[in-house]
Write a protein that holds these residues in place. Structure first.
Motif, mmCIF file in Angstrom:
data_model
loop_
_atom_site.group_PDB
_atom_site.id
_atom_site.type_symbol
_atom_site.label_atom_id
_atom_site.label_comp_id
_atom_site.label_asym_id
_atom_site.label_seq_id
_atom_site.Cartn_x
_atom_site.Cartn_y
_atom_site.Cartn_z
ATOM 1 N N LEU A 1 -8.426 7.952 -7.296
ATOM 2 C CA LEU A 1 -7.196 7.169 -7.252
ATOM 3 C C LEU A 1 -6.547 7.146 -5.868
ATOM 4 N N ASP A 2 -6.628 8.280 -5.161
ATOM 5 C CA ASP A 2 -5.958 8.288 -3.852
ATOM 6 C C ASP A 2 -6.850 7.794 -2.733
ATOM 7 N N GLU A 3 -8.041 7.308 -3.105
ATOM 8 C CA GLU A 3 -8.928 6.822 -2.046
ATOM 9 C C GLU A 3 -8.933 5.304 -1.946
ATOM 10 N N ILE A 4 -8.345 4.671 -2.911
ATOM 11 C CA ILE A 4 -8.532 3.213 -2.945
ATOM 12 C C ILE A 4 -7.234 2.467 -2.643
ATOM 13 N N ASN A 5 -7.455 1.218 -2.330
ATOM 14 C CA ASN A 5 -6.347 0.283 -2.214
ATOM 15 C C ASN A 5 -6.532 -0.735 -3.347
ATOM 16 N N PRO A 6 -5.547 -0.863 -4.204
ATOM 17 C CA PRO A 6 -5.751 -1.745 -5.373
ATOM 18 C C PRO A 6 -6.050 -3.182 -4.981
ATOM 19 N N GLN A 7 -5.673 -3.548 -3.757
ATOM 20 C CA GLN A 7 -5.919 -4.926 -3.314
ATOM 21 C C GLN A 7 -7.409 -5.211 -3.098
ATOM 22 N N GLU A 8 -8.187 -4.117 -2.988
ATOM 23 C CA GLU A 8 -9.621 -4.323 -2.720
ATOM 24 C C GLU A 8 -10.350 -4.924 -3.910
ATOM 25 N N PHE A 9 -9.755 -4.751 -5.090
ATOM 26 C CA PHE A 9 -10.500 -5.170 -6.268
ATOM 27 C C PHE A 9 -10.121 -6.599 -6.641
ATOM 28 N N LEU B 1 0.838 -1.196 0.000
ATOM 29 C CA LEU B 1 0.000 0.000 0.000
ATOM 30 C C LEU B 1 0.873 1.245 0.000
ATOM 31 N N GLU B 2 1.921 1.176 0.783
ATOM 32 C CA GLU B 2 2.841 2.304 0.856
ATOM 33 C C GLU B 2 3.433 2.613 -0.519
ATOM 34 N N SER B 3 3.889 1.585 -1.184
ATOM 35 C CA SER B 3 4.489 1.826 -2.494
ATOM 36 C C SER B 3 3.433 2.244 -3.515
ATOM 37 N N PHE B 4 2.248 1.744 -3.339
ATOM 38 C CA PHE B 4 1.175 2.176 -4.224
ATOM 39 C C PHE B 4 0.913 3.668 -4.075
ATOM 40 N N LYS B 5 0.883 4.112 -2.817
ATOM 41 C CA LYS B 5 0.619 5.531 -2.585
ATOM 42 C C LYS B 5 1.684 6.396 -3.260
ATOM 43 N N ALA B 6 2.932 5.944 -3.180
ATOM 44 C CA ALA B 6 4.004 6.698 -3.839
ATOM 45 C C ALA B 6 3.780 6.737 -5.348
ATOM 46 N N THR B 7 3.310 5.631 -5.867
ATOM 47 C CA THR B 7 3.042 5.576 -7.305
ATOM 48 C C THR B 7 1.917 6.525 -7.682
ATOM 49 N N VAL B 8 0.916 6.593 -6.817
ATOM 50 C CA VAL B 8 -0.212 7.481 -7.079
ATOM 51 C C VAL B 8 0.258 8.936 -7.176
ATOM 52 N N GLU B 9 1.155 9.300 -6.270
ATOM 53 C CA GLU B 9 1.672 10.673 -6.303
ATOM 54 C C GLU B 9 2.295 10.996 -7.664
#
Length: 982
Positions: free
Chosen positions: A937-945, A820-828
DNA sequence: GCCCTTA
DNA sequence: TAAGGGCAACGCCTT
DNA sequence: AAGGCG
C-alpha cells in the motif's frame, strides 16, 4: 373442395365441423329458419345464408352463402358486419369455403387454432339470387328459391359481382357483393329498398333506428349462453357495482369499436353512462378525435375553430370539492403539471353557473408574448415532473386552457346533445375573463374558407371543422370533426440518405434534405448558391416510390457531404450529388431552421435544384450555430464518419455480438498525460475484467451512476429501472420506506448485463454490500428486513477513508502532487486501522477508491444487520480516533474535514454503496479502484492504475481472491475488543 | 404521420 | 374499411 | 443512452 378448410384445422382439437358428414342436406337447418319444404326438390332449391359473429383476434362477422351445386358455403369475413345504409360499403374478405354443417356451428375454437375464439350464429336465413327475381316483387314476397340451373359459385367465378336478396330475421333486403381490384377483397353493399336505412339523409324518420343492429340478441340465445369467452368469464366473476358498470361499458365498447358514429351514440345513450358517478365518467371518457381533411370549405351546417397547437386536456371541474383534475389524451393525470390552471379554476368557482361539476374538453396552450401558441416552449414544460421546476416554469411560461366542449354537467351526460347545443351550454356556464387562463375557444359559423385564410396569415396550425348537429363520440376518429392543417410545402434537394431498418433495410430510411437559403445570398454567387441543411424525411413513401428513389440515388453516391455544414446526423449517412428534387410538406420550422415533421409528397422532375429556395417565413430566423460552438454536434458528425473504418465491428460483432453504440465517443478528454479515452476503450476494459469483477457484484442490487456523454457531460443516478430491458438482465424489487413502494434494482449476474450497463454509460459499478437471498421476497415490507430477503445482512463491514479536502487550494496544476500527498496521509491512517484489526485478529482487505481514498473491507458472515455492523464500525472509529488523535473526523461537514481524514462508518447502511473493486472512476486519468496487498500500500500511487494497465497487472494475481470466503464472526471479535490495548 | 397488413 | 404494427422525423424530459 | 411523448 374443402381441402383448404380442412388443411387449416385440427378437428381433434377444434369443435368445428370436419366437413366429412357426407353431402346430404339436412332438414334440421331448414326447420330452424321456419320453412316447411314439402318435397325434396323444393328443399334443393332453398339457398341459405348465415352471419356468424366471430370473436377472434378481432371481432368480425363471417358471412356465408350456400352453394347448392358445390355443397359448400362461400365465405367472407366482414370486419364491420353488414350495413343497412346503401351509402356505406363494407369490406368483405373472401375466405376459404366452409362445409354446409358450418351454417349452424357455434362454439369455442381453442387457443392456438385457426380462428381461435368464439363463434355464434348472429343471423340465419335464405337468399335468392337477384337475376332470378322479378324486381317488383323484390323484398315483398320472398320466393326463397333459386333455379337449380344457376348457382352462386358460378356467378362469383365468372363475374366478380353478385346481387341477392337476404331473408333473415335481422337482415333483409337486396345486397351486392362486388369484387375490388385487390385479390380476395369484396365490398358488401346494400341496395336501396324498403329495408335500407339511410343514416346520412336528414329527414330520416327512423332516426333512432339503427342502420346496423349488432346489438340485437343473437337468434340462438340458448346456445349463446353456453358460449363464454375469456373476457366475459373474467368480468362475471367481479360483481361489485363499479365493475358491473364497467362490464356494460366494455361490452358496448367492444361492439362499438366497429360501429359508425350514429350507432355509437345510440348505444352510449342506452348504456349506463348517463348515470355514472362523476369520477367514473371522467376517468373513462376519451377525447373525440378528428379526421384529416385537405381543404377548408363553407357550409351552413358546420362551424370552424382554431386548431390550437398544444396538449389535449379533458378537465373535471368539481365545485363541491373546489378541485379540478386534468387528464391527457392518453388518460394520464397531468393536473400537477399545470398548477396555474388549478388556481385559475379555483378562482373561477364562484363565478360560474353550475351546481356540482362539469367535464370539459379543451387544449392546453403555451402562448408567447404576442399571443401565439408556442409548442416548442410547451415541450419544455410538458414532461417536467419535479415540483420545484413545475412551480418555476408555471410562473415564467404559464399556459392557458382553451375549452371547446362540455361533456357532462351536474350529473347529466351531454355527449349525445348536438355540438351546437353543447357550445351554448358552455358559453352560459363560465364568465371567462379576457386575459384569464381559462378561455373558451371561439368558433365561426359557415365561413370555413375565411377562417382558414386568417389562420394561414397568422401562421397557426390549422382549423377544426365541426358539424353542428354532431354528437360527442368518444375515442373515435369521427368524420363530424375535421382537421384542416395549415401545411407548408418546400421543394428540397436530396443530399444524402440513411439506411433503412427492418423491412426497409434494402432501401433508405430517410433522406437528408437541403435547400437554398436566400437570406445568405450575399455570401454566395448565382452559380454557387448556398445550400443549407433543413432536415430528414422518412415518411410518406409508398413501396414503389421508396425503391424508385433508392435506385436513382444509388447512381449519385459521393464520398462526402455536398454541402459545407450539416448540424447533426442521426445515423450513418450516405451522401449523394445534389441533383434530385422532391417536395415535402411539414408543420413548421423549428428554432434551428429544421423542418418539423417533414413528409415526402412527390418527386419534382420539373424543378431543378437551383429552384429550391426557402420561402420567407413569418417566424424569426435564428442563425444556425457554427461548428465550433457546438462540440457535441461536431463529435457526432465525426463519429459517424469514423464508424466506417472504426473498431465498432470488432467490438460489437466478433466478441459476443452484444450491441454497443458510439464506441468512438470520447469519454475522457485528452490531457497532458494521456490521449482521449473512448467508450470503446471502456467497454474493452470491462470485457477483459469481468471475471474479476463479477463475483463482487453478483446478487447485489446496483445503483447506477451514468455518464452517457463521458466524464465531462451531464451525469445522473438511477436506481429504479422502469422501462424494458434485455432478457438476460435480472432485477430485484426492493421495498423502500421513503417511497412506500418497491424500487426495481438492476442486478448484474452475467457478462452480458455488465456489457449492457457499460453501454448505458455506467462508468463505475455501485453494488450493495448485501446480497439478495430470495428475489421474490424483497418487495415485501415485512420481509425486506428479515432473512427471507437477505438484503439487510451485509457481507462486509466497510471503512471509507477519504483524504482531507483543502478547498482553498483548488489549483489544478498542483493536483497530482497534492493528491499523492493526501493519499499518503490516508495510507498512514489505513495502516493504523490495519493494526487495530490485527490486534483483534480480524482479516481485512484494502483497495484504492480509484481516486485518492481507500476502501477497507472486513468480510463477515451475513448474520448481522446493517444497524449492527454500523455500530461495530463506529466502535472501531472511536478506537482509531484514540490511537491517532486529531487525524480523523467522522463529521460530514467539509469545514470539519479540513486537514483530516474523513472516516465514514455510516456507509454501513441499508442501500448504501461504494464503487466496486475494479470499477473505473469517472475522473481524469480513467483510474481504477484496485485491490492491494496491505504491504504494497505504501509503495504505490493510486493514479498508476488505469483502465489501460489494470487488465495486464491483475491478469495473474488478485489480492482479494480470499475475501469472499473469509466470513468472520462478529461476536468472537467483540469479545476481544474489551481486552484491547488502546 | 404515413404506409402496409390484417381480417 | 379501419385498426394495429412498423418505420420515420424532431425536440424535449426522464432516469 | 434509451424510452416515451406530442
Amino acid at each position: 373442395m374443402l381441402e383448404e378448410y380442412k388443411g387449416k384445422r385440427n378437428f381433434k382439437i377444434s369443435p368445428e365441423p370436419s366437413g366429412d358428414n357426407g353431402s346430404e342436406r339436412k332438414n334440421e337447418y331448414i326447420d330452424k329458419i321456419n320453412l316447411n319444404p314439402t318435397t325434396h326438390d323444393e328443399l334443393a332449391t332453398i339457398h341459405r345464408f348465415v352471419f356468424q359473429k366471430h370473436k377472434a383476434t378481432h371481432l368480425h362477422f363471417d358471412f356465408r352463402l350456400e352453394s347448392v351445386k358445390n355443397n359448400v358455403l362461400l365465405s367472407w369475413a366482414i370486419p364491420k358486419g353488414p350495413s343497412l345504409d346503401p351509402s356505406v360499403k363494407r369490406l368483405a374478405i373472401r375466405t376459404e369455403d366452409h362445409p354446409i354443417d358450418y351454417l349452424t356451428f357455434e362454439g369455442i375454437i381453442p387457443k392456438g387454432n385457426y380462428g381461435a375464439g368464439s363463434v355464434t350464429v348472429w343471423d340465419i336465413g335464405t337468399f335468392s339470387l337477384e337475376s332470378e327475381i322479378d324486381a317488383k316483387s323484390s323484398g315483398k314476397k320472398p320466393p326463397h328459391t333459386t333455379s337449380l340451373s344457376e348457382d352462386i359459385s358460378d356467378i362469383i367465378h365468372k363475374k366478380g359481382k353478385v346481387t341477392f336478396n337476404l331473408y333473415g330475421q335481422k337482415i333483409k333486403g337486396k345486397f351486392s357483393l362486388v369484387k375490388t381490384r385487390t385479390s380476395n377483397q369484396w365490398l358488401l353493399i346494400k341496395h336501396k329498398d324498403k329495408y335500407a336505412i339511410e343514416v346520412a339523409s336528414k329527414d330520416n324518420k327512423n332516426k333512432n333506428q339503427k342502420a346496423e343492429s349488432h346489438n340485437k340478441p343473437d337468434l340462438t340465445e340458448t346456445t349463446h349462453t353456453n358460449i363464454v369467452d375469456d373476457h366475459t368469464t373474467k368480468i362475471q366473476k367481479n360483481n361489485c357495482k363499479v365493475k358491473e358498470i364497467a362490464k356494460e361499458h366494455y361490452q358496448t365498447a367492444e361492439c362499438g369499436c366497429q360501429l359508425d358514429e350514429t350507432q355509437k351514440d345510440i348505444t352510449a345513450n342506452n348504456s349506463s353512462l348517463n348515470h355514472l358517478p362523476k369520477l367514473i365518467f371522467f376517468e373513462r371518457v376519451k377525447p373525440m378525435l378528428s379526421c384529416a381533411a385537405d381543404t377548408a370549405f363553407n357550409n351552413r351546417d358546420w362551424v370552424f375553430e382554431i386548431k390550437w397547437d398544444g396538449i389535449r386536456a379533458i378537465t373535471l371541474v368539481d365545485k363541491l370539492t373546489q378541485t379540478c383534475k386534468i387528464k391527457s389524451r392518453s388518460g394520464e393525470d397531468i393536473t400537477y403539471r399545470y398548477p396555474e390552471l388549478e388556481n385559475a379554476f379555483k378562482n373561477a368557482f364562484m363565478k360560474n353557473n353550475f351546481r356540482d361539476f362539469v367535464v370539459l374538453d379543451g387544449e392546453i396552450v403555451l402562448l408567447d408574448s404576442k399571443g401565439y401558441p408556442n409548442f416548442q416552449k410547451h415541450q419544455k414544460r410538458m414532461n417536467v415532473t419535479s415540483d420545484r421546476n413545475i412551480q418555476y416554469l408555471s410562473k415564467i411560461y404559464p399556459v392557458v386552457l382553451y375549452i371547446f366542449d362540455i361533456l357532462y354537467l351536474d350529473g347529466q351526460n351531454l355527449t349525445s346533445y348536438p355540438f351546437i347545443q353543447r357550445r351554448k351550454i358552455l358559453s352560459h356556464l363560465f364568465t371567462t375573463e379576457k386575459n384569464g387562463l381559462i378561455r373558451i375557444s371561439d368558433f365561426v359559423e359557415e365561413a370555413g374558407l375565411n377562417v382558414f385564410e386568417t389562420i394561414q396569415k397568422m401562421n397557426l396550425e390549422g382549423v377544426i371543422a365541426k358539424l353542428k348537429s354532431s354528437q360527442y363520440v368518444e375515442g373515435i376518429r369521427s368524420k363530424s370533426w375535421l382537421k384542416i392543417k395549415n401545411v407548408k410545402t418546400q421543394d428540397c434537394i436530396i443530399i444524402g440518405y440513411t439506411k433503412g431498418e427492418g423491412n426497409r433495410k434494402n432501401y433508405f430510411g430517410s433522406l437528408l434534405l437541403a435547400a437554398i437559403d436566400k437570406s445568405s445570398q450575399n455570401t454566395t454567387t448565382i452559380n454557387n448558391p448556398k445550400l443549407i441543411f433543413i432536415g430528414h424525411t422518412g415518411s410518406g413513401f409508398s413501396c414503389g416510390v421508396l425503391s424508385d428513389i433508392y435506385e436513382i440515388l444509388r447512381d449519385l453516391v459521393v464520398s462526402s457531404s455536398p454541402i459545407d455544414y450539416v448540424p447533426y446526423l442521426n445515423r450513418h449517412t450516405i451522401w449523394v450529388k445534389p441533383k434530385v428534387v422532391i417536395e415535402v410538406k411539414f408543420t413548421d420550422w423549428t428554432n434551428n431552421k429544421i423542418m418539423r415533421a417533414p413528409i415526402f409528397q412527390r418527386i419534382r422532375t420539373d424543378k431543378s435544384p437551383s429552384e429550391c429556395t426557402i420561402e420567407n417565413t413569418i417566424d424569426t430566423i435564428i442563425p444556425i450555430v457554427k461548428i465550433n460552438e457546438r462540440s457535441r454536434e461536431n463529435d457526432l458528425t465525426s463519429n459517424i464518419f469514423k464508424n466506417n473504418n472504426s473498431k465498432m465491428n470488432e467490438i460489437s460483432g466478433s466478441k459476443d455480438g452484444l450491441p454497443v453504440s458510439n464506441v468512438e465517443k470520447e469519454f475522457w478528454p485528452q490531457t497532458k498525460s494521456h490521449s482521449s479515452v473512448t467508450k470503446g476503450d471502456l467497454i474493452e476494459y470491462y470485457s477483459k475484467m469481468y471475471t474479476h469483477l463479477l463475483p463482487f457484484i453478483i446478487d447485489r442490487p446496483l445503483s447506477l451512476s451514468r455518464y452517457p456523454n463521458g466524464i465531462t457531460g451531464d451525469a445522473f443516478y438511477q436506481k429504479d429501472w422502469k422501462t424494458k430491458r434485455p432478457g438476460f438482465v435480472k432485477t430485484v424489487k426492493v421495498y423502500s420506506e421513503s417511497n412506500n413502494s418497491a424500487i426495481n434494482y438492476i442486478v448484474c449476474n452475467n457478462q452480458q448485463t455488465l456489457r449492457w450497463l457499460i453501454n448505458l454509460g455506467c462508468i463505475e459499478i455501485h453494488p450493495w454490500n448485501s446480497r439478495v437471498f430470495d428475489y421474490d421476497q424483497c418487495d415485501n415490507v415485512n420481509n425486506v428486513e428479515n432473512d427471507k430477503c437477505g438484503l439487510n445482512y451485509p457481507d462486509f463491514i466497510i471503512f471509507d477513508l477519504d483524504p482531507y479536502i483543502n478547498i482553498d487550494t483548488q489549483d489544478e496544476s498542483k493536483e497530482p502532487l497534492y493528491n499523492l500527498e493526501s493519499f499518503k496521509a490516508t495510507v498512514e491512517i489505513a495502516y493504523s486501522l490495519k493494526r487495530i484489526f490485527e490486534d483483534l485478529k480480524i482479516k481485512s482487505f484494502v483497495k484504492t477508491s480509484g481516486k485518492t481514498g481507500l476502501h477497507i473491507f472486513v468480510p463477515i458472515v451475513n448474520y448481522y444487520t446493517y444497524d449492527q455492523t454500523r455500530q461495530f464500525a463506529k466502535v472501531i472509529s472511536q478506537i482509531l480516533n484514540q490511537r491517532v488523535p486529531n487525524k480523523i473526523t467522522t463529521n460530514w461537514k467539509t469545514s470539519d474535514r479540513k486537514g483530516k481524514i474523513f472516516f465514514d462508518y455510516n456507509q454501513n447502511s441499508f442501500g448504501k454503496t461504494l464503487a466496486s473493486v475494479f470499477s473505473v472512476r469517472p475522473v481524469e486519468g480513467a483510474t481504477v479502484s484496485v485491490p492491494l496487498e496491505w504491504e504494497k500500500l505504501d509503495e504505490i500511487n493510486p493514479q498508476e492504475f488505469t483502465l489501460f494497465n489494470v487488465p495486464d497487472v491483475y491478469r495473474r494475481s488478485n489480492p482479494w481472491v480470499g475475501l469472499l470466503s473469509s466470513k468472520q464472526n462478529l461476536e468472537e471479535i467483540l469479545g476481544r475488543i474489551s481486552s484491547l490495548d488502546i
